[in-house]
Design a protein around this motif. Structure first.
Motif, PDB file in Angstrom:
ATOM      1  N   LYS A 152      -2.411  -9.611 -16.193  1.00 19.42           N
ATOM      2  CA  LYS A 152      -1.058  -9.311 -16.666  1.00 19.42           C
ATOM      3  C   LYS A 152      -0.221 -10.571 -16.864  1.00 19.42           C
ATOM      4  N   GLY A 153      -0.589 -11.659 -16.176  1.00 19.69           N
ATOM      5  CA  GLY A 153       0.152 -12.902 -16.328  1.00 19.69           C
ATOM      6  C   GLY A 153       1.307 -13.013 -15.351  1.00 19.69           C
ATOM      7  N   SER A 154       2.186 -13.975 -15.632  1.00 21.28           N
ATOM      8  CA  SER A 154       3.311 -14.273 -14.736  1.00 21.28           C
ATOM      9  C   SER A 154       4.619 -13.786 -15.341  1.00 21.28           C
ATOM     10  N   THR A 155       5.531 -13.393 -14.476  1.00 15.68           N
ATOM     11  CA  THR A 155       6.870 -12.998 -14.881  1.00 15.68           C
ATOM     12  C   THR A 155       7.863 -13.570 -13.892  1.00 15.68           C
ATOM     13  N   PHE A 156       8.783 -14.412 -14.409  1.00 12.66           N
ATOM     14  CA  PHE A 156       9.805 -15.037 -13.570  1.00 12.66           C
ATOM     15  C   PHE A 156       9.205 -15.700 -12.335  1.00 12.66           C
ATOM     16  N   GLY A 157       8.106 -16.395 -12.542  1.00 11.13           N
ATOM     17  CA  GLY A 157       7.512 -17.180 -11.466  1.00 11.13           C
ATOM     18  C   GLY A 157       6.548 -16.424 -10.579  1.00 11.13           C
ATOM     19  N   VAL A 158       6.379 -15.123 -10.775  1.00 12.05           N
ATOM     20  CA  VAL A 158       5.449 -14.331  -9.969  1.00 12.05           C
ATOM     21  C   VAL A 158       4.176 -14.101 -10.771  1.00 12.05           C
ATOM     22  N   ASN A 159       3.050 -14.596 -10.261  1.00  9.68           N
ATOM     23  CA  ASN A 159       1.762 -14.411 -10.918  1.00  9.68           C
ATOM     24  C   ASN A 159       1.161 -13.093 -10.439  1.00  9.68           C
ATOM     25  N   PHE A 160       1.250 -12.070 -11.281  1.00  7.43           N
ATOM     26  CA  PHE A 160       0.760 -10.752 -10.886  1.00  7.43           C
ATOM     27  C   PHE A 160      -0.760 -10.718 -10.757  1.00  7.43           C
ATOM     28  N   ASP A 161      -1.430 -11.693 -11.321  1.00 10.14           N
ATOM     29  CA  ASP A 161      -2.891 -11.743 -11.199  1.00 10.14           C
ATOM     30  C   ASP A 161      -3.335 -12.329  -9.865  1.00 10.14           C
ATOM     31  N   ARG A 162      -2.391 -12.814  -9.052  1.00 12.74           N
ATOM     32  CA  ARG A 162      -2.715 -13.331  -7.724  1.00 12.74           C
ATOM     33  C   ARG A 162      -2.292 -12.366  -6.615  1.00 12.74           C
ATOM     34  N   LEU A 163      -1.841 -11.159  -6.990  1.00 11.77           N
ATOM     35  CA  LEU A 163      -1.351 -10.208  -5.999  1.00 11.77           C
ATOM     36  C   LEU A 163      -2.483  -9.391  -5.387  1.00 11.77           C
ATOM     37  N   ALA A 164      -2.200  -8.867  -4.198  1.00  9.19           N
ATOM     38  CA  ALA A 164      -3.071  -7.875  -3.569  1.00  9.19           C
ATOM     39  C   ALA A 164      -2.260  -6.594  -3.417  1.00  9.19           C
ATOM     40  N   PHE A 165      -2.653  -5.540  -4.131  1.00 10.47           N
ATOM     41  CA  PHE A 165      -1.926  -4.271  -4.127  1.00 10.47           C
ATOM     42  C   PHE A 165      -2.465  -3.371  -3.016  1.00 10.47           C
ATOM     43  N   ILE A 166      -1.596  -2.976  -2.098  1.00  9.55           N
ATOM     44  CA  ILE A 166      -2.026  -2.076  -1.028  1.00  9.55           C
ATOM     45  C   ILE A 166      -0.983  -0.970  -0.867  1.00  9.55           C
ATOM     46  N   PRO A 167      -1.324   0.158  -0.268  1.00  5.62           N
ATOM     47  CA  PRO A 167      -0.340   1.228  -0.066  1.00  5.62           C
ATOM     48  C   PRO A 167       0.854   0.723   0.739  1.00  5.62           C
ATOM     49  N   VAL A 168       2.062   1.137   0.338  1.00  5.81           N
ATOM     50  CA  VAL A 168       3.266   0.636   0.977  1.00  5.81           C
ATOM     51  C   VAL A 168       3.310   1.014   2.454  1.00  5.81           C
ATOM     52  N   THR A 169       2.798   2.198   2.785  1.00  3.78           N
ATOM     53  CA  THR A 169       2.788   2.628   4.187  1.00  3.78           C
ATOM     54  C   THR A 169       1.827   1.785   5.021  1.00  3.78           C
ATOM     55  N   THR A 170       0.693   1.415   4.442  1.00  4.45           N
ATOM     56  CA  THR A 170      -0.277   0.574   5.141  1.00  4.45           C
ATOM     57  C   THR A 170       0.317  -0.804   5.427  1.00  4.45           C
ATOM     58  N   LEU A 171       0.995  -1.365   4.432  1.00  2.00           N
ATOM     59  CA  LEU A 171       1.610  -2.679   4.613  1.00  2.00           C
ATOM     60  C   LEU A 171       2.685  -2.623   5.696  1.00  2.00           C
ATOM     61  N   ALA A 172       3.501  -1.558   5.674  1.00  3.57           N
ATOM     62  CA  ALA A 172       4.591  -1.458   6.641  1.00  3.57           C
ATOM     63  C   ALA A 172       4.084  -1.207   8.055  1.00  3.57           C
ATOM     64  N   ASN A 173       3.111  -0.324   8.189  1.00  3.01           N
ATOM     65  CA  ASN A 173       2.679   0.088   9.527  1.00  3.01           C
ATOM     66  C   ASN A 173       1.601  -0.800  10.140  1.00  3.01           C
ATOM     67  N   ARG A 174       0.803  -1.461   9.305  1.00  2.00           N
ATOM     68  CA  ARG A 174      -0.335  -2.202   9.852  1.00  2.00           C
ATOM     69  C   ARG A 174      -0.262  -3.715   9.643  1.00  2.00           C
ATOM     70  N   ILE A 175       0.677  -4.157   8.811  1.00  2.13           N
ATOM     71  CA  ILE A 175       0.777  -5.602   8.550  1.00  2.13           C
ATOM     72  C   ILE A 175       2.129  -6.158   9.002  1.00  2.13           C
ATOM     73  N   VAL A 176       3.242  -5.674   8.416  1.00  2.00           N
ATOM     74  CA  VAL A 176       4.556  -6.248   8.735  1.00  2.00           C
ATOM     75  C   VAL A 176       5.279  -5.497   9.846  1.00  2.00           C
ATOM     76  N   GLY A 177       4.917  -4.224  10.088  1.00  2.00           N
ATOM     77  CA  GLY A 177       5.580  -3.443  11.126  1.00  2.00           C
ATOM     78  C   GLY A 177       6.859  -2.790  10.638  1.00  2.00           C
ATOM     79  N   GLN A 178       7.258  -1.700  11.284  1.00  3.38           N
ATOM     80  CA  GLN A 178       8.491  -1.008  10.931  1.00  3.38           C
ATOM     81  C   GLN A 178       9.690  -1.803  11.432  1.00  3.38           C
ATOM     82  N   THR A 179      10.662  -2.052  10.578  1.00  6.02           N
ATOM     83  CA  THR A 179      11.816  -2.867  10.954  1.00  6.02           C
ATOM     84  C   THR A 179      13.145  -2.142  10.776  1.00  6.02           C
ATOM     85  N   SER A 180      13.134  -0.906  10.315  1.00  8.91           N
ATOM     86  CA  SER A 180      14.369  -0.160  10.096  1.00  8.91           C
ATOM     87  C   SER A 180      14.340   1.142  10.884  1.00  8.91           C
ATOM     88  N   PRO A 181      15.429   1.475  11.590  1.00  4.25           N
ATOM     89  CA  PRO A 181      15.467   2.742  12.341  1.00  4.25           C
ATOM     90  C   PRO A 181      15.648   3.964  11.444  1.00  4.25           C
TER      91      PRO A 181
END
Length: 405
Positions: free
Chosen positions: A190-219
């Motif tokens: 897809k290329g880059s947009t405003f400095g973000v190279n979308f071809d270097r991304l790792a797409f994962i489910p948002v719930t997986t990222l929140a619960n297993r990688i970054v942790g829940q931060t909002s009550p």
């Protein structure tokens, strides 16, 4: 003396003084080249920004945390958006086509001996529709994967090449922050947009990222960085924005200042366009000064030329040349220098635009109006600044000129 003979004499005189003529044209050449190259780069920048905004998707609204005032501050506003906000927008705003929440985190991705830092893009399957992403091989994660916090990942094409070096990554396991992820797909480039190279991304489910990688931060729920909303058609953009703002005010129980901002894709394009337009105008004005300097240079050289050619002027007037003949010749010489310098400068400017287009991501934006304007201004500059020396030459008394010579 007719006009053809005046042109012939002007060319003969300029040819006999090549060095002086070249130096006289230099200011005009630099001025024309600067103006055309600057306006061309500005046009290329405008097209580049337009393509960058359009590559984000079509008919988009962006919901970000923080009030419009907070967006202008140098610190990041508090993150107030949650996953349930995105779901509410999708369910309760009728003109919305699809909604994709997004949570980002930068982590290292490991595969055997490879260890690469990359941006994790936590989202939902709707992102394929909202942001125009396409799967190249394998599959994207599903709503069930989001619901179950499944540890699956779809890799950007560049990231897959870096990790697996041409090997098929589908079915392989990679590790992110100690968690094992199954590679289920590879995205199309897809290329880059405003400095973000979308071809270097790792797409994962948002719930997986929140619960297993970054942790829940909002009550208040699963926090997201922002929400992308695709509207059914362009005519519904304002209505959708109004409905989303009212919905979020109700959900966040807002009675005073909003804790979110809804941005319109068209507004973003207009803002970026106005910035590039202002910069282009500023640079063109600076480059235009070179044309003024070039005109003054022509006047100075022509004034010197009058002094050097006093004997020639006296002889011509003694054998019958009128003031108009002398005035016409010197004016023609000035205009020739300006037009010729403008033509050379135009060629250099156009070549510079193509060179910049080859070396950068900007498209070659050649403006016919800019070329015509710069060439016309250079010709007018030569005429205007050539009149004073020409008048001085025409007023010389032939006897005084011959005696002074």
């Amino acid at each position: 003396m007719d006009i053809i003979e005046s042109f012939h004499m002007a060319f003969t005189t300029l040819k006999a003084n090549k060095m002086r003529s070249t130096l006289t044209m230099l200011g005009i050449i630099i001025g024309n080249a600067s103006v055309i190259a600057t306006l061309g780069v500005g046009e290329g920048a405008r097209r580049f920004v337009e393509s960058q905004v359009n590559s984000l998707g079509t008919n988009l609204l962006f919901v970000v945390s923080g009030s419009p005032k907070a967006q202008r501050r140098p610190v990041f506003p508090p993150q107030t958006l949650v996953l349930e906000d995105a779901r509410a927008i999708a369910e309760q705003v009728p003109s919305v086509k699809a909604v994709a929440p997004q949570l980002n985190a930068t982590e290292r991705v490991n595969y055997r001996s490879k260890n690469i830092s990359t941006l994790l893009y936590g989202t939902t399957p709707e992102v394929l529709v909202v942001r125009n992403f396409d799967v190249g091989s394998g599959r994207f994660f599903s709503d069930l994967d989001v619901k179950k916090n499944t540890a699956v990942v779809a890799l950007g094409s560049d990231l897959a090449d870096l990790l697996f070096e041409g090997k098929n990554p589908i079915g392989e396991q990679i590790r992110i922050k100690g968690v094992s992820f199954l590679v289920i797909g590879v995205m199309k480039p897809k290329g880059s947009t405003f400095g973000v190279n979308f071809d270097r991304l790792a797409f994962i489910p948002v719930t997986t990222l929140a619960n297993r990688i970054v942790g829940q931060t909002s009550p208040y729920g699963l926090q997201v960085n922002f929400i992308s909303v695709s509207v059914e058609n362009l005519n519904n953009m304002e209505a959708a924005q109004f409905q989303i703002e009212n919905l979020l005010r109700l959900r966040h129980k807002i009675t005073d200042e909003d804790d979110f901002t809804v941005r319109n894709q068209q507004d973003l394009q207009q803002i970026m366009g106005s910035i590039t337009g202002a910069l282009t105008a500023l640079l063109a004005a600076i480059a235009g000064i070179s044309l003024l300097v070039g005109g003054i240079g022509i006047m100075n050289i022509m004034l010197v030329s009058v002094t050097e050619r006093t004997k020639e002027i006296g002889l011509r007037k003694a054998i019958g040349a009128s003031q108009n003949d002398i005035l016409l010749q010197f004016t023609i010489e000035a205009v020739i220098l300006s037009v010729l310098g403008g033509a050379i400068g135009t060629g250099i400017g156009v070549g510079g635009i193509f060179l910049i287009a080859q070396l950068t991501e900007f498209e070659a934006g050649i403006s016919i109006v800019a070329i015509a304007l710069a060439t016309g201004v250079s010709g007018a500059t030569g005429f205007i600044f050539g009149v004073l020396p020409a008048k001085q030459a025409a007023k010389l008394d032939p006897i005084v000129a011959l005696r002074g010579a």
